[in-house]
Design a protein around this motif. Structure first.
Motif, PDB file in Angstrom:
ATOM      1  N   UNK A  69     -47.384  -2.618 -22.288  1.00 56.64           N
ATOM      2  CA  UNK A  69     -48.599  -1.419 -22.521  1.00 56.64           C
ATOM      3  C   UNK A  69     -47.405   0.033 -22.412  1.00 56.64           C
ATOM      4  N   UNK A  70     -47.187  -0.842 -20.679  1.00 55.38           N
ATOM      5  CA  UNK A  70     -46.091   1.257 -20.468  1.00 55.38           C
ATOM      6  C   UNK A  70     -45.215   1.031 -21.401  1.00 55.38           C
ATOM      7  N   UNK A  71     -44.336   0.216 -21.843  1.00 60.79           N
ATOM      8  CA  UNK A  71     -42.971   0.183 -22.561  1.00 60.79           C
ATOM      9  C   UNK A  71     -43.720   0.837 -24.064  1.00 60.79           C
ATOM     10  N   UNK A  72     -44.731   0.406 -24.228  1.00 63.94           N
ATOM     11  CA  UNK A  72     -45.124   0.525 -26.063  1.00 63.94           C
ATOM     12  C   UNK A  72     -45.054   2.116 -26.110  1.00 63.94           C
ATOM     13  N   UNK A  73     -46.368   2.702 -24.463  1.00 66.88           N
ATOM     14  CA  UNK A  73     -46.490   3.840 -25.017  1.00 66.88           C
ATOM     15  C   UNK A  73     -44.906   5.256 -24.163  1.00 66.88           C
ATOM     16  N   UNK A  74     -44.446   3.838 -24.053  1.00 64.64           N
ATOM     17  CA  UNK A  74     -43.078   5.491 -23.468  1.00 64.64           C
ATOM     18  C   UNK A  74     -42.164   5.412 -24.176  1.00 64.64           C
ATOM     19  N   UNK A  75     -41.829   3.958 -24.649  1.00 61.19           N
ATOM     20  CA  UNK A  75     -40.333   4.111 -25.339  1.00 61.19           C
ATOM     21  C   UNK A  75     -40.076   5.366 -26.882  1.00 61.19           C
ATOM     22  N   UNK A  76     -41.254   5.286 -27.270  1.00 64.83           N
ATOM     23  CA  UNK A  76     -41.393   6.678 -28.071  1.00 64.83           C
ATOM     24  C   UNK A  76     -41.224   8.049 -27.631  1.00 64.83           C
ATOM     25  N   UNK A  77     -41.128   8.421 -26.560  1.00 64.98           N
ATOM     26  CA  UNK A  77     -41.869  10.222 -25.649  1.00 64.98           C
ATOM     27  C   UNK A  77     -40.616  10.131 -25.004  1.00 64.98           C
ATOM     28  N   UNK A  78     -39.756   8.956 -24.470  1.00 67.63           N
ATOM     29  CA  UNK A  78     -38.373   9.324 -23.335  1.00 67.63           C
ATOM     30  C   UNK A  78     -37.422   8.654 -24.109  1.00 67.63           C
ATOM     31  N   UNK A  79     -36.249   9.450 -24.608  1.00 73.62           N
ATOM     32  CA  UNK A  79     -35.116   9.158 -25.234  1.00 73.62           C
ATOM     33  C   UNK A  79     -34.323   8.260 -24.541  1.00 73.62           C
ATOM     34  N   UNK A  80     -34.461   8.576 -22.835  1.00 77.19           N
ATOM     35  CA  UNK A  80     -33.628   7.720 -21.979  1.00 77.19           C
ATOM     36  C   UNK A  80     -33.786   5.840 -21.777  1.00 77.19           C
ATOM     37  N   UNK A  81     -35.545   5.696 -22.507  1.00 73.72           N
ATOM     38  CA  UNK A  81     -35.878   4.645 -22.316  1.00 73.72           C
ATOM     39  C   UNK A  81     -35.189   3.888 -23.764  1.00 73.72           C
ATOM     40  N   UNK A  82     -34.470   2.181 -23.440  1.00 70.50           N
ATOM     41  CA  UNK A  82     -34.226   1.870 -24.601  1.00 70.50           C
ATOM     42  C   UNK A  82     -35.467   0.533 -24.855  1.00 70.50           C
ATOM     43  N   UNK A  83     -34.764   0.902 -26.573  1.00 64.84           N
ATOM     44  CA  UNK A  83     -35.659   0.246 -27.728  1.00 64.84           C
ATOM     45  C   UNK A  83     -35.290  -1.092 -27.736  1.00 64.84           C
ATOM     46  N   UNK A  84     -35.138  -1.981 -26.509  1.00 68.00           N
ATOM     47  CA  UNK A  84     -34.136  -3.373 -26.343  1.00 68.00           C
ATOM     48  C   UNK A  84     -34.941  -4.287 -26.267  1.00 68.00           C
ATOM     49  N   UNK A  85     -34.527  -5.705 -26.515  1.00 74.89           N
ATOM     50  CA  UNK A  85     -35.286  -6.780 -26.097  1.00 74.89           C
ATOM     51  C   UNK A  85     -35.150  -7.357 -24.713  1.00 74.89           C
ATOM     52  N   UNK A  86     -34.257  -6.336 -23.608  1.00 73.40           N
ATOM     53  CA  UNK A  86     -33.881  -6.746 -22.380  1.00 73.40           C
ATOM     54  C   UNK A  86     -34.913  -6.131 -22.002  1.00 73.40           C
ATOM     55  N   UNK A  87     -35.070  -5.408 -22.486  1.00 72.32           N
ATOM     56  CA  UNK A  87     -36.803  -4.502 -21.561  1.00 72.32           C
ATOM     57  C   UNK A  87     -37.584  -5.360 -21.287  1.00 72.32           C
ATOM     58  N   UNK A  88     -38.035  -5.863 -22.256  1.00 71.21           N
ATOM     59  CA  UNK A  88     -39.142  -7.299 -22.559  1.00 71.21           C
ATOM     60  C   UNK A  88     -38.525  -8.428 -20.855  1.00 71.21           C
ATOM     61  N   UNK A  89     -37.584  -8.714 -20.976  1.00 63.91           N
ATOM     62  CA  UNK A  89     -36.798  -9.652 -19.978  1.00 63.91           C
ATOM     63  C   UNK A  89     -36.745  -9.358 -19.480  1.00 63.91           C
ATOM     64  N   UNK A  90     -36.859  -8.321 -19.183  1.00 66.43           N
ATOM     65  CA  UNK A  90     -36.911  -7.892 -17.570  1.00 66.43           C
ATOM     66  C   UNK A  90     -38.530  -7.429 -16.864  1.00 66.43           C
ATOM     67  N   UNK A  91     -39.731  -7.175 -18.051  1.00 69.45           N
ATOM     68  CA  UNK A  91     -40.579  -6.741 -17.494  1.00 69.45           C
ATOM     69  C   UNK A  91     -40.868  -8.163 -17.473  1.00 69.45           C
ATOM     70  N   UNK A  92     -40.203  -9.378 -17.877  1.00 72.05           N
ATOM     71  CA  UNK A  92     -40.236 -10.513 -17.203  1.00 72.05           C
ATOM     72  C   UNK A  92     -39.890 -11.321 -15.989  1.00 72.05           C
ATOM     73  N   UNK A  93     -38.811 -11.085 -16.261  1.00 73.94           N
ATOM     74  CA  UNK A  93     -38.165 -10.683 -14.667  1.00 73.94           C
ATOM     75  C   UNK A  93     -38.950 -10.165 -13.637  1.00 73.94           C
ATOM     76  N   UNK A  94     -39.445  -9.327 -13.479  1.00 75.04           N
ATOM     77  CA  UNK A  94     -39.910  -8.524 -12.398  1.00 75.04           C
ATOM     78  C   UNK A  94     -41.066  -8.625 -12.236  1.00 75.04           C
ATOM     79  N   UNK A  95     -42.107  -9.941 -13.304  1.00 75.21           N
ATOM     80  CA  UNK A  95     -43.265 -10.289 -12.981  1.00 75.21           C
ATOM     81  C   UNK A  95     -43.314 -12.367 -11.483  1.00 75.21           C
TER      82      UNK A  95
END
Length: 161
Positions: A69-95
């Motif tokens: 949810x945070x990713x989908x809010x932030x991805x189009x608002x912050x230029x530095x936020x990557x829109x990449x599959x790696x973010x989803x895997x990073x979130x899974x790793x954090x969990x």
């Protein structure tokens, strides 16, 4: 879940606040009345259930839903936020790592997904850093997904405890 009071309470409070604020028509909040906000509410409810009720199996879905949810809010608002599959895997790793912190299991999986997310997020930079394009290793490097498939097949079909 044995004691669902945290989960149910957060869901009801979160959805109630969401719909109340949506009806209030506050212009500053209008961009946040989307489905990612609902993911965050449900994820936070899971996190409260996991940490508050000590049902640690709820931590992983809480981190995943809140993170997505945070990713989908932030991805189009912050230029530095990557829109990449790696973010989803990073979130899974954090969990997985946060759940491991409470349960003592899942460390290997969390570290594996963390390594994979770093590899995916910094793939282009790593090629330049290691000079893989210049020394002929680039052809071999293209087959790293096959290596992942082979390792997964090993764990699935060959390795027995």
């Amino acid at each position: 879940m044995k004691n669902q009071r945290f989960f149910l309470g957060i869901i009801l409070i979160g959805f109630g606040a969401y719909f109340y604020l949506e009806q209030s028509n506050i212009p500053v909040l209008q961009p946040y009345f989307t489905w990612p906000s609902l993911l965050i509410i449900i994820g936070v409810a899971f996190l409260f259930q996991g940490y508050g009720a000590k049902e640690y199996h709820a931590i992983l879905p809480g981190v995943i839903l809140t993170g997505f949810g945070l990713h989908f809010h932030v991805v189009n608002r912050l230029e530095i936020w990557p829109d990449h599959i790696g973010i989803f895997i990073l979130i899974l790793a954090l969990g997985l790592l946060l759940q491991h912190q409470k349960t003592g299991s899942g460390l290997f999986h969390g570290l594996l997904f963390l390594f994979l997310s770093i590899l995916l997020l910094f793939y282009d930079r790593m090629i330049v850093w290691f000079g893989l394009l210049n020394n002929g290793v680039s052809n071999v490097w293209k087959f790293w997904p096959v290596i992942l498939i082979l390792i997964g097949g090993y764990f699935l079909f060959i390795k027995k405890k």
